[in-house]
Each structure stands twice: as structure tokens, then as C-alpha cells.
Design an enzyme around this catalytic site. Structure first.
Site, short mmCIF file in Angstrom:
data_model
loop_
_atom_site.label_atom_id
_atom_site.label_comp_id
_atom_site.label_asym_id
_atom_site.label_seq_id
_atom_site.Cartn_x
_atom_site.Cartn_y
_atom_site.Cartn_z
CD GLU A 114 -3.11 -0.98 2.18
OE1 GLU A 114 -4.19 -1.52 1.94
OE2 GLU A 114 -2.87 -0.36 3.23
CD GLU B 12 -4.67 -5.99 2.37
OE1 GLU B 12 -5.46 -5.19 2.93
OE2 GLU B 12 -3.44 -5.93 2.50
#
Length: 820
Positions: free
Chosen positions: A404, A476
Site C-alpha cells: 500500500e 485484499e
């Protein structure tokens, strides 16, 4: 012994201190007051809920006496620490012999120059677990606790000066000419094994011999021998050898066939060194339209795993690492796992190899990118990860971006280059939470948190990726969007399950998405900046002890071997606001499910009734509590009974005030045509659905597969609380270190249903050569909990007693074996 090759595990006999001082590294320092510990070891055991994470941040020390026999002189004495969190320095006899700056990769230090032979030597390992280190994943906040300590194995390899440093195995086979036998195992005819062998201190007259066998079979079959060329330059020599291996069985998710390649380094007839690598023949490729394994398209359906456990954080031995892989395969029915956000135990990966679980593993990090020194360490972490893990057949993708993080092309060009240089055959990905981001990897991997219960399950590839010609994978989903505790009210736990089904269904629908990894396998500890304030992220489809929440059944129902039948409600009226059930789902992999109410047949639900159209087995909405009883008991015509039933069933879910326009029209028709009154509706509702003040209802569900009832579920008010304890294994066996058994505990009724509000304390007591990990009193949470028992270096019979004031005492018997 005679070959001069030996591995000695050093997990026992350490002294540990939480407070480091420079004087401690000196061999004459008196450490008898320090704690005696065995590895794997956490620097600090933590409570389950509510603790200050500063507790596991410290500079600590591990010390051990190491006797170096005279025979070791002239050999290579290699010390390997499989993982120490997070920054380490090794001292031999008070002198610094080496450092390592990553808590998730192994490091090896040659001790030969530092040891005194024929004497006792002092080995001291300084371990810093502070989070202000300038190394990945540190530098900013992190949404998982990083713990501390030497939490994997430590061992010595005694080798000759000329030895094998590394063997990297890959395979090649013709895509054509694949055959399948009656068991579904696929074979390929024209196959070859490639090995890149690195030799330390090569010298004239050496030769390499390689042989192969199917894992678990008796004899190695010699492939051939070859001389190590005498023209070499420097301290190491690397040779790439191709051996034709003919017809081989392929490694696949259903049939993960493994082979072993033995590489021997010989000087004449004398064996100098040998290395055995376990591998499988397989071709794993991501294309623009999805993932292909051995030429067949396969939708990846996985979960993310952290490597943590209650109380001891990362510090668990082989049995527990392997158990998590078994849980993923057999209790969650997935075909893949992402090791978020760092490389994990080889024991876990070995088991993934054996089970056919696909693995996406990545370098350590979480959102933050640091300065140039930090980046240099991250690039080194990628290199270490790939060198250490590339022989695991189960790994199909390397994650080479900090999870991320923002784009940083210069940095990510370096990480990709290292990955492709060290392992040209595997593709790279990098987990991002940004759309249309800079794509230097082979696969665009993206955390898609679009689904909020109402929006569609996931975004389309076109909306997210910056290059439609490259593969796309969801790394995710869900997680923080809907944290769910095992002790949340029923409607919340049911919604959690359905959100997972919504995403899986949409991913299955979109052909060009390679697959997805749900967040996440189980709840885990975090920092004060995240989670629910008690230092826990309740994002798992299981709790921290690996007990299943309802969402786990959604995953398990996608496999065919094990029958699954769950209903997302206890069917207790007072559990719901206004006694309105809301949406209740049947989760099953059966062909159909028969529903009975007080032994009266109500309805047979077909798997095709699910509106999760793209799942092999989607949850089925329970929409009938009445069956044909109105015709029989109330003297109604079939048409009138069907209309009344439709109105009452919808009222059961959403209340009279929540009826749809179509249902209001039906109700008006009933009043006009059949002269029914509101009082009639209330009477019928109370009699057939509401049950207020009536006798309690018994519901029975039967799952039918190929015409046979394969599983039965009974929901009725409980009459007895029964404690159930399940140990994953009861024969504890010490090999390189202590062994641990996980004991999962549930409070259930007489029909085996978990009692989610039985959150009572349990008392644990051990007898014999075992001890508990964690406290001897623990409260159940959501009617579930657990404990761990570990061996203590002694053999014999042992017992664990589990007591609760309201239930009968439980006893689990263990036996402990020591010595290899």
C-alpha cells in the site's frame, strides 16, 4: 559425521535478558540470574486484550555456551538464525561477528575465524525490537504488531571448506502432450530439471553428482555426474545444469506431487557436501485474462495470513506453522494464501508445497517508504527473500512493492530488477491501494475495498489497472470495512459472512480477474492507532485461536470433499430487533437442503436458489417459514395460502412496516377478495412465525448430496452447555526444539451449535511434562477460545484439565516423546 557435514540445532540452553548492556557480550559476564529459555522465543509474552505495545519493544540479549571440538578446525562453521525481530548483532567471545537488519529473513554468519577450538565459546545475540529502527517495515505507523525475540530456529552447519552454498531448482516441460491418469494426476512427457549450483571455494578435481526421486519413495535415481571446471575466478563458482527427466507427474493444487533433487559435491570418492531440494514440476503463469496452472485456468481463492499467535506473537514451532496451512486447506477450503506483509516460516511454506496451496509472498513493509539507507535495506530484503524461498514450488508470485505504498519508480525498478535477476521464471506483483498506479511489475495487484454491503463486490479490472494487457489480481478485500468479533450479535456476524460471499461472487463473475485474497484468515494484534482499542484487529474469518466465525463457512462451502451445512441464525426470536429475523442464509455445498419446523416439512431449497450465481455453492436465502400449513390448517385455497404466506414471510424478515409495494398490493387483495382483517394477519403471524408466548420451535435442516442426507443441523433452545476441546495433535514430539499443540475450545448445545454468549471463564491445569502457553484462566469469547500446551524437554504422559463451574470437567491426554 565422516563426511564433515553436520547440522546442529541450537534452540536449547539459552539465557535471556530483557535489558541489554555492553558488558553482557563479554564471555566472563555472570549470566546465571538471567532467564533460561528455548527457541523459538518471544521477548515478551503479551495479554490477549488491552496491553501497551511498548511492552515488546526493547533491546534484549540471548547468550549460549558453544563447545567447538578440535575436529572443527579448518571447517566452515556456519551459524544460521532463521529470524530474529528486528535488528541483530552476533558476538563470539565478546567480538562482533556480524549483523542483520531484517526481522523476517534468515541470516548466516561464518564463525570459523572467531571460534576457539577445543574450548567453550560464548555466543551472544543482541536483538533490538524497537519500532524506531530505520529499517522496513518501520518509520511510520503499522497495522500489525511486530513483536520481538529470536522467534524461529537457530542452527550450525559444519561444512568442509569446499562446499555447496546454494542449489536453485527450476523445471521445464513441453506444454503439449499432457496426460491424466484415473486419479486426476497429470503427467508431462518431455521434462527437464534445471539447477543453478553455487560452490564455495571450488578447487581442481571436484565433481557434482545429481540424483532424483519422487518424494516419499525409496531410492534416488542417479541422473549424471559432471566435473567442476578448473577455470574459476574468486571465492565461488556457479554452474547451471540441465538434466532431462522424461515423463513426470505435475504439481497441481489437487495433486501436489513433489520430487527431491540430491546434489552431491565429490572429491574422487569422498563426499564433501550434499544438498537435497524438494520441488515440483509446474508452470504457473498470470495472463491478461487470469491465472493458469499447467495450462489450465484457475481462479485464485485465497486469504491473507499473519504469522502471529495469542500471547507469544511470532514465536511458535514447526507444528503450529504447518497447522495454519492445514487449516487454510481443510477448514477454509481455499487454494491460495498471501503471506502479508513479510516472508514467513519455511515450515509453513513446506506444508503449502505438500498441500498444493498457492502462495503470494512479499517483502516486509507497510505503506511507509523511508530514506536511501532504508530503501537499500528493502532491496536487500527482496534479494534475501528470493534466495531463501525460491525453491518453494507453492510460491507463484513475488511481492516487490511495500504494501500500500505510493509510486516510487526508481525504487521499484530496483526491486523488480533484483527479483527478475534472481528468479527469472517467476512473475512479480506489488500490493497497492491506488488505481491506475505506475506498473513496473508483471501483475497489477490491488487492495479492493469497494464493497460496503451495498456496492458491488469489487471494481472491474478496467477501472483499476493502468494496463489492460497485463494480469490483474485482488490482494485484499473486506477486512477493516466490517470488523467482526466472534461475540458480536448474530445479524452482524451473518452480514460479515454475506459480504465475503458478495466479493467472491463478483470476482468469480469477472473473467479477467485472476482471483482474490480476503482480509484475512484470523484476528491479529495491532497497535494503538488501529483495531478496536484492545490492540486487536477483528478482521479475520476466524478468531485468534483459529475458531471459525460464520464467514469461514462461505469459504469452506466452495470445496467438494467435506460436507458443509450452516445457518446464519440461532433462530431465537429475541435475538433480532422487533423479533424480525432479517435475512437468514443457509451456507452449504450440498445439492439441496430440506427444512423442517417442529418435524413438519416446510421446503426443500435447491443450490440453484442462491442468487450468488457465479459461486459453485452460494449462500441460499431462507424465505419460507410456513410451507403448506395454511392450506391444511386454515381451510384456505392454494392461491389464498400462497399470497398470505408471501406477506407473512416478508413480514418475518422486515416487519409489517417494511413490506414492499408488491406485498402491500397483495395484502390489499387479501382484504378485498377474502375479507381478511389486520387482526387475522397478526394471529397468523404469531401462530406460524412469531411464536411469541408459544411453545419454542425446533428447526431441522438436512443437506442432501446425490440423493443422500450428508449432514443434519438442528436449531432449538439449548438444554445443556457442553464444553468441547479439540487438540490438533496429542502426541507431542521434540525434535529440534519443544513441540506445541493447539487446543481449540467451544461451548456448544446438545446439537453441537456454538453458544455465542457463553463467555464464561475456564480454568486450565496441566499434569506431567507439559506447560501452558498463556494464562491458566481464560474467558471464552463468542462461546469459543483456546489454549496451547508445550513440551518441556521431558518424555512421558501428560494431561490438560479444563474446568468451568457450569459444565462437566474436560481432560485431554497427551504423550510426549523426546530425542530424534
Amino acid at each position: 559425521g565422516g563426511t564433515g557435514m553436520e547440522r546442529i540445532y541450537l534452540n536449547d540452553g539459552w539465557r535471556f535478558t530483557e535489558h541489554y548492556q555492553e558488558a553482557y557480550v563479554q564471555p566472563d559476564y555472570d549470566d546465571h540470574a538471567w532467564l533460561q529459555v528455548r527457541l523459538p522465543h518471544t521477548c515478551k509474552e503479551t495479554p490477549f486484550h488491552y496491553f501497551d505495545e511498548q511492552a515488546c519493544q526493547m533491546t534484549c540479549g540471548y547468550r549460549k555456551t558453544l563447545h567447538a571440538p578440535v575436529e572443527w578446525k579448518g571447517k566452515r562453521i556456519l551459524l544460521t538464525v532463521e529470524a530474529a525481530a528486528h535488528d541483530s548483532e552476533v558476538f563470539v567471545n565478546g567480538i562482533s561477528a556480524g549483523t542483520h537488519h531484517c526481522g523476517y529473513t534468515a541470516f548466516t554468519i561464518d564463525l570459523s575465524a572467531w571460534l576457539q577450538y577445543g574450548k567453550d565459546n560464548s555466543l551472544f545475540i543482541k536483538v533490538d525490537s524497537h519500532e524506531d529502527l530505520n529499517i522496513p517495515p518501520f518509520g511510520h505507523v503499522i497495522d500489525y504488531l511486530t513483536y520481538g525475540g529470536i522467534y524461529r530456529d537457530v542452527y550450525l552447519d559444519i561444512k568442509n571448506r569446499s562446499c555447496i552454498e546454494d542449489v536453485f531448482v527450476t523445471t521445464r516441460f513441453a506444454g503439449r502432450g499432457m496426460k491424466e491418469d484415473e486419479n486426476g494426476i497429470r503427467f508431462c512427457e518431455k521434462s527437464a530439471v534445471l539447477s543453478e549450483v553455487t560452490i564455495k571455494e571450488p578447487k581442481p578435481g571436484l565433481c557434482l553428482r545429481q540424483s532424483i526421486r519422487k518424494k516419499g519413495e525409496e531410492d534416488f535415481h542417479v541422473l549424471e555426474k559432471e566435473t567442476v571446471p578448473e577455470q574459476y575466478d574468486g571465492e565461488t563458482f556457479t554452474d547451471v545444469i540441465v538434466r532431462q527427466t522424461g515423463t513426470v507427474a505435475l504439481w497441481d493444487v489437487e495433486h501436489p506431487v513433489l520430487y527431491e533433487l540430491k546434489t552431491e559435491l565429490l572429491e574422487g570418492d569422498r563426499l564433501l557436501d550434499e544438498e537435497v531440494v524438494t520441488f515440483g514440476y509446474r508452470k504457473a503463469v498470470f495472463h491478461a485474462d487470469g491465472f493458469y496452472l499447467n495450462g489450465r485456468k484457475l481462479k485464485i481463492r485465497g486469504l491473507n495470513r499473519h504469522q502471529s499467535y495469542p500471547y507469544v506473537g511470532y514465536a511458535m514451532p514447526e507444528s503450529m506453522q504447518r497447522l495454519d496451512a492445514d487449516i487454510l486447506k481443510y477448514e477454509l477450503g481455499v487454494n491460495a494464501v498471501r503471506t502479508s506483509h513479510y516472508p514467513q516460516s519455511h515450515y509453513f511454506l513446506d506444508r503449502c508445497d505438500e498441500l498444493g496451496l498457492l502462495v503470494f509472498t512479499e517483502l516486509p513493509g507497510w505503506q511507509h517508504i523511508g530514506d536511501e539507507a532504508w530503501k537499500k535495506q528493502a532491496v536487500e530484503n527482496v534479494a534475501d527473500m528470493i534466495r531463501q524461498y525460491r525453491n518453494h514450488t507453492s510460491i507463484i508470485l513475488w511481492g516487490v512493492r511495500i504494501n500500500e505504498s505510493v509510486d516510487d519508480d526508481e525504487f521499484y525498478e530496483r526491486t523488480n530488477a533484483v527479483a527478475h535477476a534472481l528468479d527469472p521464471g517467476r512473475m512479480t506483483g506489488g500490493v497497492r491501494c491506488y488505481k491506475k498506479s505506475s506498473l513496473l511489475e508483471d501483475v497489477y495487484t490491488y487492495n479492493d475495498f469497494l464493497h460496503d454491503g451495498k456496492t458491488k463486490g469489487c471494481d472491474s479490472k478496467r477501472n483499476v489497472t493502468s494496463d489492460m494487457t497485463k494480469p490483474y489480481l485482488i490482494s485484499e478485500y473486506n477486512g477493516h470495512m466490517y470488523p467482526t468479533k466472534a461475540f458480536d450479535w448474530e445479524g452482524h456476524r451473518a452480514e460479515h459472512a454475506i459480504r465475503h460471499a458478495n466479493v467472491l461472487n463478483e470476482v468469480a463473475k469477472q473473467e479477467d480477474i485472476a482471483g482474490s485474497f480476503g482480509w484475512c484468515m484470523f484476528d491479529y494484534h495491532t497497535h494503538k492507532d488501529f483495531g478496536s482499542g484492545d490492540r486487536i484487529c477483528y478482521h479475520g474469518v476466524m478468531d485468534m485461536f483459529r475458531n471459525a466465525k460464520p464467514a469461514a463457512a462461505v469459504y469452506l462451502s466452495q470445496q467438494e470433499e467435506e460436507p458443509v451445512l450452516e445457518v446464519t441464525s440461532s433462530m431465537d426470536i429475541g435475538e433480532h430487533p422487533g423479533s424480525r429475523h432479517g435475512d437468514i442464509y443457509i451456507i452449504t455445498n450440498a445439492d439441496s437442503v430440506r427444512m423442517y419446523k417442529n418435524d413438519r416439512f416446510i421446503k426443500e431449497y435447491q443450490s440453484s436458489d442462491s442468487f450468488f450465481r457465479y459461486l459453485a455453492h452460494g449462500p441460499i436465502l431462507l424465505d419460507d417459514y410456513i410451507g403448506d400449513v395454511l392450506e391444511k390448517n386454515e381451510n384456505m385455497t392454494h392461491r389464498q395460502a400462497e399470497d398470505v404466506k408471501a406477506v407473512l414471510n416478508q413480514a418475518a424478515n422486515y416487519g409489517m412496516a417494511g413490506l414492499s409495494a408488491a406485498m402491500y398490493a397483495k395484502a390489499a387483495k387479501l382484504m378485498l377478495v377474502y375479507h381478511m382483517k389486520m387482526a387475522d394477519a397478526v394471529r397468523l403471524y404469531n401462530r406460524y412465525i412469531g411464536n411469541w408466548g408459544g411453545k419454542s420451535t425446533v428447526y431441522r435442516f438436512e443437506a442432501v448430496k446425490n440423493g443422500k442426507v450428508v449432514k443434519t443441523l438442528v436449531k432449538k433452545p439449548m438444554q445443556k452447555v457442553i464444553l468441547k476441546a479439540e487438540a490438533d495433535h496429542v502426541r507431542l514430539k521434540e525434535t529440534h526444539t519443544y513441540d506445541v499443540a493447539a487446543v481449540r475450545i467451544r461451548a456448544v448445545d446438545e446439537n453441537g451449535n456454538v453458544l455465542p454468549y457463553f463467555n464464561e471463564p475456564l480454568q486450565f491445569e496441566t499434569e506431567g511434562p507439559i506447560e501452558l502457553i498463556g494464562p491458566d484462566v481464560c474467558s471464552l469469547q463468542g462461546g469459543m477460545g483456546g489454549t496451547y500446551v508445550k513440551s518441556i524437554g521431558k518424555a512421558g504422559e501428560a494431561k490438560l484439565y479444563i474446568r468451568n463451574a457450569q459444565t462437566e470437567e474436560l481432560m485431554v491426554a497427551f504423550s510426549v516423546e523426546t530425542g530424534v
